[in-house]
Design a protein around this motif. Structure first.
Motif, PDB file in Angstrom:
ATOM      1  N   CYS A 122      39.657  41.430  39.939  1.00 51.78           N
ATOM      2  CA  CYS A 122      38.826  41.525  38.738  1.00 51.78           C
ATOM      3  C   CYS A 122      39.629  41.056  37.527  1.00 51.78           C
ATOM      4  N   CYS A 182      40.012  42.468  34.883  1.00 56.98           N
ATOM      5  CA  CYS A 182      40.667  43.593  34.209  1.00 56.98           C
ATOM      6  C   CYS A 182      42.047  43.875  34.786  1.00 56.98           C
ATOM      7  N   HIS A 191      33.611  48.127  35.550  1.00 56.24           N
ATOM      8  CA  HIS A 191      34.963  48.317  36.064  1.00 56.24           C
ATOM      9  C   HIS A 191      35.097  49.611  36.852  1.00 56.24           C
ATOM     10  N   CYS A 198      36.324  45.928  41.536  1.00 54.30           N
ATOM     11  CA  CYS A 198      35.381  46.416  40.524  1.00 54.30           C
ATOM     12  C   CYS A 198      34.004  45.792  40.788  1.00 54.30           C
TER      13      CYS A 198
HETATM   14 ZN   LIG Z   1      37.595  45.392  36.588  1.00 52.26          ZN
END
Ligand SMILES: [Zn+2]
Length: 290
Positions: free
Chosen positions: A168, A170, A158, A175
């Motif tokens: 991503c 996340c 990340h 990332c």
């Molecule tokens: Zn990420």
């Protein structure tokens, strides 16, 4: 000298393994599918049922997906490991198994195994990167595994390398994991080629197909940007690359070629991981023995 046996547990999103470890080797293993009920006690019961009584003869090391803080486990991605946030993993398993258990993030454990027994031997500051379904890793600096204040250190997948790039899981974008992971290679490769293709097939096709090669090279560029950043941030002298994508010889060759073109000051020694899929188990056993 007899090699001492110890027990380690590896908690992953699809399976949980318990193993007997001797040095850098798994000598015996039991495995089950990860319970997906979302109830933490079900996971603890499953693990207790997996570890034979005669394996409960010392401290047990646990390598687990997710973030470990003060012995408690939070799955960063609850679809990977369906348990409540901040589950008391060490306490519950110590009670269920009757011996002290100590937990580590699985990539941290694998990084430690590579540092102590694998490709990172002799390094002063080593980063381990595993590129498979996702991208994970760990940094060992002067004999210390970097975990940060809350266990979040080493989530190298990340690190952002392309502002405004691929979304991503996340919640951010650009990332390394969103560009270079096996999942990303399959997703972007399928989009570019207009047909479904997995990471392994894409990397093989890149040898003869310009479109496939471009996708793979962008993934490699993102990874090399990360490696360069790690060099500038931590001053790593050694980068150990593992995971099913990272260990793919054609992929490793492309990483190696790009790293070779870096200015010398940005270039760590690049090595292939040596301990394979058991690195997390071996690392957890070694960490708990310290
Ligand atoms: Zn990420």
């Amino acid at each position: 000298v007899a090699t001492e046996l110890s027990t380690a547990i590896d908690i992953g999103g699809t399976k949980i393994a318990a193993a007997r470890i001797a040095g850098d080797r798994v000598v015996e293993r039991h495995q089950i599918a990860t319970p997906r009920s979302g109830v933490f006690a079900d996971m603890v019961d499953a693990i207790a049922g997996l570890v034979p009584a005669d394996w409960r003869d010392g401290r047990i090391g646990i390598a687990t997906t997710g973030m470990v803080r003060a012995g408690r486990l939070t799955a960063l991605n609850p679809t990977t490991l369906p348990i409540p946030d901040d589950s008391p993993l060490e306490q519950a398993l110590s009670e269920a198994l009757g011996v002290p258990a100590q937990a580590f993030n699985d990539a941290h454990a694998a990084a430690w195994a590579e540092y102590e027994l694998g490709a990172g031997r002799g390094a002063t500051t080593m980063a381990f990167l595993t590129v498979s379904t996702g991208v994970g890793g760990g940094v060992v600096d002067h004999g210390r595994l970097q975990v940060g204040a809350d266990g979040f250190a080493g989530h190298l997948g990340h690190l952002q390398v392309a502002l405004g790039g691929e979304p991503c899981g996340c919640g951010r974008s650009g990332c390394v994991e969103a560009i270079s992971s096996g999942t990303a290679l399959a997703r972007i490769g399928s989009r570019v080629l207009g047909r479904p293709i997995d990471a392994g097939a894409l990397i093989a096709l890149a040898e003869t197909d310009a479109d496939a090669a471009r996708v793979v090279d962008v993934a490699v560029e993102a990874l090399v940007a990360l490696i360069t950043n790690l060099r500038a941030d931590n001053g790593i002298d050694c980068l150990v690359l593992g995971g099913s994508v990272g260990l793919n010889p054609a992929f490793f060759q492309r990483v190696s070629a790009q790293v070779a073109h870096l200015r010398q000051i940005f270039r760590p020694a690049l090595r292939s991981a040596e301990l394979g899929h058991d690195a997390g188990l071996v690392g957890a056993a070694r960490l708990v023995a310290r």
